[in-house]
Design an enzyme around this catalytic site. Structure first.
Site, short mmCIF file in Angstrom:
data_model
loop_
_atom_site.label_atom_id
_atom_site.label_comp_id
_atom_site.label_asym_id
_atom_site.label_seq_id
_atom_site.Cartn_x
_atom_site.Cartn_y
_atom_site.Cartn_z
N ASP A 39 0.84 -1.20 0.00
CA ASP A 39 0.00 0.00 0.00
C ASP A 39 0.87 1.25 0.00
O ASP A 39 1.98 1.25 0.54
CB ASP A 39 -0.92 -0.02 1.24
CG ASP A 39 -2.08 0.97 1.08
OD1 ASP A 39 -2.42 1.31 -0.06
OD2 ASP A 39 -2.64 1.39 2.11
N HIS A 61 2.52 3.12 -9.04
CA HIS A 61 2.33 1.68 -9.29
C HIS A 61 3.49 1.12 -10.10
O HIS A 61 3.96 0.01 -9.85
CB HIS A 61 1.01 1.43 -10.04
CG HIS A 61 -0.21 1.87 -9.29
ND1 HIS A 61 -0.40 1.59 -7.95
CD2 HIS A 61 -1.31 2.56 -9.67
CE1 HIS A 61 -1.56 2.10 -7.57
NE2 HIS A 61 -2.13 2.70 -8.57
N ARG A 104 -12.16 1.95 -7.99
CA ARG A 104 -11.27 3.07 -8.40
C ARG A 104 -11.67 3.60 -9.77
O ARG A 104 -12.37 2.92 -10.53
CB ARG A 104 -9.83 2.57 -8.42
CG ARG A 104 -9.39 2.21 -7.02
CD ARG A 104 -7.91 2.02 -6.92
NE ARG A 104 -7.59 1.74 -5.53
CZ ARG A 104 -6.39 1.87 -5.01
NH1 ARG A 104 -5.39 2.27 -5.75
NH2 ARG A 104 -6.19 1.61 -3.74
N LEU A 158 11.11 -20.85 -5.17
CA LEU A 158 10.24 -19.94 -4.42
C LEU A 158 8.82 -20.10 -4.96
O LEU A 158 8.63 -20.18 -6.17
CB LEU A 158 10.71 -18.48 -4.62
CG LEU A 158 9.83 -17.37 -4.03
CD1 LEU A 158 9.98 -17.32 -2.50
CD2 LEU A 158 10.20 -16.01 -4.62
N SER A 162 -7.80 -5.02 4.95
CA SER A 162 -8.41 -4.74 3.65
C SER A 162 -8.81 -6.02 2.90
O SER A 162 -8.53 -6.15 1.71
CB SER A 162 -7.48 -3.87 2.79
OG SER A 162 -7.22 -2.64 3.42
N GLU A 185 1.58 -13.51 12.15
CA GLU A 185 2.12 -12.31 12.79
C GLU A 185 1.86 -11.14 11.84
O GLU A 185 1.99 -11.30 10.62
CB GLU A 185 3.63 -12.46 13.03
CG GLU A 185 4.00 -13.57 13.99
CD GLU A 185 3.56 -13.29 15.43
OE1 GLU A 185 3.44 -12.10 15.80
OE2 GLU A 185 3.33 -14.26 16.16
#
Ligand code: IPE
Ligand code: IPE
Ligand code: MG
Length: 237
Positions: A8, A25, A59, A119, A184, A195
């Protein structure tokens, strides 16, 4: 270790510099790339990014279009780099409202990297935690109606299995940048014992060092999951 990030602050970062929000962005994407590069060395096995929420459709249309254009551009541009970096990419969220062009690019990237194991990278697009829970409830109901399962089979483990994170498990740590202290509608089923780290840094300023700092802070925490015994966070895989 699974780290999920609510990125954010892009808009504010750009506005502070008197630049259009979409510039924020664009810069934000570079931070995503850096985090992906840094993650394996930081001991992160799964990295999940919140890129577009079910609420972000509210938006202005030009910003939505710019966000999706950016997504598609990077999904196409980075496909082979991600594969070469041994990154397995999965998209979570609803695919129904996405353009066929973006969908094709997403599916190509998922297929291309399906065999990668360095990953796990999840990107949440048109994702809402409430939406996911409703879908799981409907899925469970349908299986009961079709006599595939009994009502008593609907358990937490069952929901985990049919959830969008079934292959990588719940996040250990959720980081939100940009100063807000809220979720959100992100991963609300999965965050039961995550956490939470809220940092003021705006996402375009979030460097790999910031990520490492949060991971370090996480590793010295005691997690007891409601019990009294401390589970060794430092051993979280
Ligand atoms: C987060 O940055 C990116 C997305 C929601 C896509 P914002 O666009 O929410 O930036 P701020 O919060 O307005 O600064
Ligand atoms: C959260 O940021 C969503 C993403 C990062 C994709 P928002 O800027 O949309 O969240 P709110 O509206 O401030 O809660
Ligand atoms: Mg925001």
């Amino acid at each position: 270790m699974h780290v999920a990030i609510i990125m954010d602050g892009n808009g504010r970062w750009a506005t502070q510099k008197r630049l259009p929000r979409t510039y924020g962005h664009r810069v934000g994407v570079s931070r995503v790339e850096e985090c992906i590069r840094e993650a394996p060395d930081a001991g992160i096995k799964t990295l999940t990014f919140y890129a577009f929420s079910t609420e972000n459709w509210k938006r202005p249309q030009p910003e939505i279009e710019a966000l999706f254009a950016l997504l598609r551009f990077h999904v196409n541009k980075k496909a082979w780099d991600l594969r070469n970096a041994n990154v397995k990419v999965s998209f979570i969220g609803s695919r129904k409202r996405l353009s066929s062009g973006l969908l094709r690019s997403m599916e190509f990237l998922e297929n291309l990297t399906a065999g990668c194991s360095g990953l796990n990278l999840n990107v949440a697009i048109d994702y809402g935690g409430r939406d996911e829970i409703i879908k799981m409830a409907r899925d469970a109901a349908e299986q009961v109606i079709l006599n595939q399962i009994n009502i008593t089979d609907i358990t937490e483990v069952f929901f985990d299995k049919i959830s969008q994170l079934s292959n990588c498990g719940a996040p250990d740590l959720i980081i939100r940048t940009g100063g807000g202290q809220r979720i959100s509608n992100f991963l609300i089923w999965h965050l039961a014992y995550a956490e939470l780290a809220f940092v003021d840094t705006l996402w375009p300023d979030f460097s790999p060092k910031c990520l490492l700092d949060e991971v370090k802070k996480f590793r010295i925490k005691d997690r007891k999951y409601g019990g009294l015994e401390v589970s060794k966070v430092s051993q979280v895989k």
